[in-house]
Scaffold this active site. Structure first.
Site, mmCIF file in Angstrom:
data_model
loop_
_atom_site.group_PDB
_atom_site.id
_atom_site.type_symbol
_atom_site.label_atom_id
_atom_site.label_comp_id
_atom_site.label_asym_id
_atom_site.label_seq_id
_atom_site.Cartn_x
_atom_site.Cartn_y
_atom_site.Cartn_z
ATOM 1 N N SER A 128 5.202 1.456 -3.532
ATOM 2 C CA SER A 128 5.984 1.447 -2.308
ATOM 3 C C SER A 128 7.100 0.426 -2.422
ATOM 4 O O SER A 128 7.001 -0.537 -3.176
ATOM 5 C CB SER A 128 5.084 1.063 -1.134
ATOM 6 O OG SER A 128 4.577 -0.240 -1.371
ATOM 7 N N LYS A 129 8.145 0.678 -1.632
ATOM 8 C CA LYS A 129 9.301 -0.214 -1.617
ATOM 9 C C LYS A 129 8.905 -1.643 -1.266
ATOM 10 O O LYS A 129 9.498 -2.598 -1.714
ATOM 11 C CB LYS A 129 10.278 0.284 -0.535
ATOM 12 C CG LYS A 129 11.534 0.873 -1.104
ATOM 13 C CD LYS A 129 12.679 0.918 -0.126
ATOM 14 C CE LYS A 129 12.360 1.545 1.210
ATOM 15 N NZ LYS A 129 13.360 2.359 1.815
#
Ligand code: GLU
Length: 504
Positions: free
Chosen positions: A257-258
């Site tokens: 995930s970012k």
């Protein structure tokens, strides 16, 4: 059968590591099989799609060397391939026709449910601990009931009938998969009431029309596949083979995930990851080469790639491995090539030094970097590391922090005396040849004559002439800097200590 496979990114964000890997595997598979690799832009999420994201995705794929055989028009070039257009928003009539076909065969039906009704259904299901599911309110309306709803001004969505039963398929990575259609949430909206088609529908209509033989995509789509298979069948199309690639994981094994990892390909490019290394790294992120070798060029990967060696367990994104591979690829570049690739990174770094008050002596070019390549080539985890390694050559005067100038075991007076003495020794060295191996001996002699540890003397000199404690080898550094600037900087550093409160 000639293989046809595709990457179908949605331009709703920059090119993601996961999309780049999916693109790579499709590209490798197509090239290995002598097939066709298609790029299709899935831009039906109009609110979130942007031209800037599209450009980022196309540029990123281009940078990685993943050329597509068929795809949309870009940069003034016409669309390429027999199934143009390759942007879904330009293909709306196809989806309309396909929806009409399903409606006419009663495989789909108009659904007049309002948002309020659907929200209430969901709330009731939640209250009963049931998963959300369409209740089928509009599944069996008579023609008259439909007319009545139309008369109220309701505009229908179109729902595809999900039949009861089990959908099974042989995934090329995960083996046989079976999903009970009961788990799919009931009849599926394929066209919204405003007429815009939804992903599950457009992806199937396009894969059918574009004659895809293989759908290779991330595991996050696995639960969508039964819906897609039912739609292929309903449209009377051949069902392609599916291969679901393992999830890419953060180091803590949660889905990448970012928030926890850098996910945009452009950010790695900006740091100075070279495309050869990114391709090599992504290839190994879910695929086993079957050998001990770890370094593979795109051509070698094309030769070896095989879906049967894609594993189904999650693939952890290991940044250290990426940097290691990047260092390996940087070492393999020719001097000329590396010098040229480093220019923009050094220039950007010197801009930040300029902003901090330093004065760059020139706009560095490949000519300035070429002689430095032997000193730095093995020391670059990323191209962006070039700045701090060589910037001392490109600013004048050098500002040195007195605190770092004094080696740990020394005081300012000793350091100052050492710098003056070193300056005299170096000044006595040949004016004609100023060579690394001629500098070391006399400086070691100086250290032993004064009872200094050579390491301390060398550290003081290093900081005096570069401003840094970590640099390429010291004597090569002096040669790169040249006799005159080396002497000047030693004097200047001694002067800094003289002027500092604890110096004499
Ligand atoms: N547009 C979809 C995505 O970005 C494509 C999924 C697929 O390959 O079917 O995830």
């Amino acid at each position: 059968m000639t293989v046809r496979c595709r990457i179908a990114p949605s331009p709703t964000g920059p090119l993601h590591i996961g999309t780049a890997r999916t693109a790579l595997y499709n590209f490798l598979f197509a090239r290995h099989e002598g097939g066709t690799f298609v790029l299709r832009l899935e831009d039906t999420d109009v609110a979130r799609s942007t031209v800037a994201y599209e450009r980022d995705i196309l540029e990123g794929l281009h940078w990685l060397g993943l050329a597509w055989d068929e795809g949309p028009e870009v940069a003034g070039q016409p669309a390429r391939g027999p199934f143009a257009p390759y942007r879904q928003m330009e293909r709306l009539p196809l989806y309309r026709d396909a929806a009409d076909q399903l409606l006419s065969r009663d495989l789909a039906y108009p659904c007049y449910c309002t948002k309020a009704e659907l929200d209430a259904d969901r709330a009731a299901q939640e209250a009963n601990g049931q998963p959300p599911r369409y209740v089928g309110r509009c599944a069996h309306l008579t023609a008259e009931q439909r007319r009545a709803r139309e008369a109220e001004g309701r505009r229908p969505a179109i729902r595809f009938r999900i039949p009861p039963g089990v959908v099974g398929f042989d995934d090329l990575v995960r083996g046989h998969v079976e999903i009970d259609t009961d788990a799919l949430g009931g009849d599926l909206v394929i066209v919204r009431s405003d007429g815009t088609p939804l992903y599950h529908f457009t992806v199937v209509v396009d894969d059918a029309e574009m004659a895809m033989t293989h759908v290779i995509r991330g595991e996050d789509h696995l639960s969508n596949t039964p819906k897609h298979i039912l739609l292929f069948r309903a449209l009377g199309a051949d069902v392609p083979a599916f291969a679901h690639l393992p999830l890419i994981l953060n180091p803590d094994r949660t889905k990448m995930s970012k928030r926890k990892s850098q996910t945009a390909v452009a950010d790695y490019r900006a740091e100075g990851v070279v495309p050869e290394a990114m391709v090599n790294f992504l290839a190994l992120l879910g695929w086993a080469s079957g050998t001990e070798d770890e370094i593979f060029s795109l051509d070698e990967l094309i030769e070896r790639f095989d879906l049967s060696r894609v594993h189904s367990g999650g693939a952890v994104f290991d940044r250290n491995r990426l940097e290691w591979l990047n260092g390996q690829w940087i070492r393999r570049l020719s001097t000329e090539d590396l010098a040229e690739r480093l220019v923009p990174f050094l220039a950007a770094h010197l801009e930040t030094r300029r902003a901090a008050g330093d004065i760059p002596v020139c706009e560095p070019g490949a000519d300035d970097l070429r002689p430095l390549i032997p000193l730095v080539q093995e020391r670059l985890p990323v191209l962006g590391a070039i700045g701090p390694l060589v910037d001392f050559l490109f600013v004048d005067p050098l500002r040195v922090d007195p605190a770092t100038l004094v080696p740990k075991r020394w005081d300012p007076d000793t350091t100052m005396a050492a710098l003056v003495a070193a300056r005299d020794v170096i000044a006595g060295q040949g004016r004609v040849s100023f060579e690394a191996d001629e500098l070391e001996g006399p400086l070691r002699d100086l250290a032993s004559a004064r009872g200094w540890k050579p390491g301390d003397l060398f550290m003081a000199i290093r900081v005096a002439i570069t401003g840094r404690t970590a640099t390429p080898p010291l004597f090569d550094t002096m040669v790169a800097l040249g006799r005159a600037r080396t002497l000047e900087r030693l004097e200047a550093a001694a002067g800094v200590l003289r002027g500092s409160p604890t110096g004499t």
